[in-house]
Write an enzyme that holds these catalytic residues in place. Structure first.
Site, mmCIF file in Angstrom:
data_model
loop_
_atom_site.group_PDB
_atom_site.id
_atom_site.type_symbol
_atom_site.label_atom_id
_atom_site.label_comp_id
_atom_site.label_asym_id
_atom_site.label_seq_id
_atom_site.Cartn_x
_atom_site.Cartn_y
_atom_site.Cartn_z
ATOM 1 N N ASN A 32 0.863 -1.305 0.112
ATOM 2 C CA ASN A 32 -0.146 0.093 0.049
ATOM 3 C C ASN A 32 0.845 1.281 -0.021
ATOM 4 O OD1 ASN A 32 0.431 -0.898 2.548
ATOM 5 N ND2 ASN A 32 -1.165 0.333 3.570
ATOM 6 N N GLU A 34 0.189 5.127 0.817
ATOM 7 C CA GLU A 34 -0.646 6.393 1.109
ATOM 8 C C GLU A 34 -0.176 7.700 0.777
ATOM 9 O OE1 GLU A 34 -1.021 5.518 5.426
ATOM 10 O OE2 GLU A 34 -2.418 3.669 4.986
ATOM 11 N N CYS A 43 -3.971 0.816 -2.595
ATOM 12 C CA CYS A 43 -4.069 -0.613 -1.781
ATOM 13 C C CYS A 43 -3.034 -1.414 -2.448
ATOM 14 C CB CYS A 43 -5.386 -1.172 -1.795
ATOM 15 S SG CYS A 43 -6.660 -0.643 -1.087
ATOM 16 N N GLU A 45 -3.108 -4.595 -3.242
ATOM 17 C CA GLU A 45 -3.568 -5.500 -4.414
ATOM 18 C C GLU A 45 -3.749 -4.800 -5.638
ATOM 19 O OE1 GLU A 45 -5.040 -4.791 -1.317
ATOM 20 O OE2 GLU A 45 -6.436 -6.123 -0.874
ATOM 21 N N CYS A 74 -10.243 -5.275 0.215
ATOM 22 C CA CYS A 74 -11.122 -4.463 0.180
ATOM 23 C C CYS A 74 -12.157 -4.745 -1.004
ATOM 24 C CB CYS A 74 -11.084 -2.914 0.398
ATOM 25 S SG CYS A 74 -10.329 -2.353 -1.130
ATOM 26 N N CYS A 77 -10.622 -3.338 -4.499
ATOM 27 C CA CYS A 77 -9.756 -4.409 -5.005
ATOM 28 C C CYS A 77 -10.309 -5.598 -5.367
ATOM 29 C CB CYS A 77 -8.589 -4.621 -3.927
ATOM 30 S SG CYS A 77 -7.824 -3.375 -3.331
HETATM 31 N N1 THU Z 1 -5.354 -1.497 2.492
HETATM 32 C C1 THU Z 1 -4.893 -2.225 1.335
HETATM 33 O O1 THU Z 1 -3.620 -2.107 0.979
HETATM 34 N N2 THU Z 1 -5.758 -3.524 0.792
HETATM 35 C C2 THU Z 1 -6.928 -3.665 1.170
HETATM 36 O O2 THU Z 1 -7.337 -4.679 0.964
HETATM 37 C C3 THU Z 1 -7.361 -3.073 2.527
HETATM 38 C C4 THU Z 1 -6.577 -1.650 2.976
HETATM 39 C C5 THU Z 1 -4.271 -0.453 3.117
HETATM 40 C C6 THU Z 1 -5.312 0.990 2.459
HETATM 41 C C7 THU Z 1 -4.541 1.907 3.803
HETATM 42 O O3 THU Z 1 -3.226 2.330 3.259
HETATM 43 C C8 THU Z 1 -4.434 0.854 4.834
HETATM 44 O O4 THU Z 1 -4.732 -0.384 4.296
HETATM 45 C C9 THU Z 1 -5.647 1.193 6.017
HETATM 46 O O5 THU Z 1 -6.712 1.259 5.129
#
Ligand code: THU
Length: 133
Positions: A32, A34, A43, A45, A74, A77
């Protein structure tokens, strides 16, 4: 797990790593990423998926996801992955290596797909989401 170590997650502190295996056997990783403008966060994925598609892959066998507490992908994704391979295996693991696996179609039943769009109708079999899911 290795990709997770490269996560850029200064705001949530929640690091995620993904490894996406193409049907041809190559593996593409993501973490991920941010942003101070929170909604721009990517994300793990979808980072892995973008790398794989940019490398010319469109068919996937499995995605492994590593995070504290064994998070599942999520909704966004799930939809992004299902565009290509709705039957792929999704393996979720926690930081101790405990894991479970699912089929993506189990996690995203009755998905919206290309087959729902008028521009794709009547063009022969559509493996990616015929009307009715
Ligand atoms: N996140 C992912 O990388 N993949 C997911 O399927 C769920 C959430 C990350 C996004 C964010 O940087 C952190 O998790 C908290 O939501």
């Amino acid at each position: 797990m290795e990709a997770r170590e490269r996560a850029y997650a200064p705001y949530s502190g929640f690091a995620v790593g993904a490894a996406l295996e193409a049907e041809s056997g190559e593996v593409y990783v993501g973490c991920n990423v941010e942003n101070a403008s929170y909604g721009l966060t990517q994300c793990a994925e979808r980072v892995a998926l973008g790398c794989a598609v940019a490398a010319g892959k469109r068919e996937f066998a499995a995605l492994a996801l590593a995070s504290a507490g064994m998070a599942t992908p999520c909704g966004a994704c799930r939809q992004a992955l299902a565009e290509f391979s709705p039957q792929m295996e999704i393996i979720i693991a926690d930081l101790e290596g405990r894991n479970r696996s699912f089929r993506l179609a189990e996690l995203l039943p009755r998905r919206f797909g290309g087959g729902n769009l008028p521009c794709r109708r009547g063009q022969g079999p559509d493996p990616h989401g015929a009307p009715g899911g």
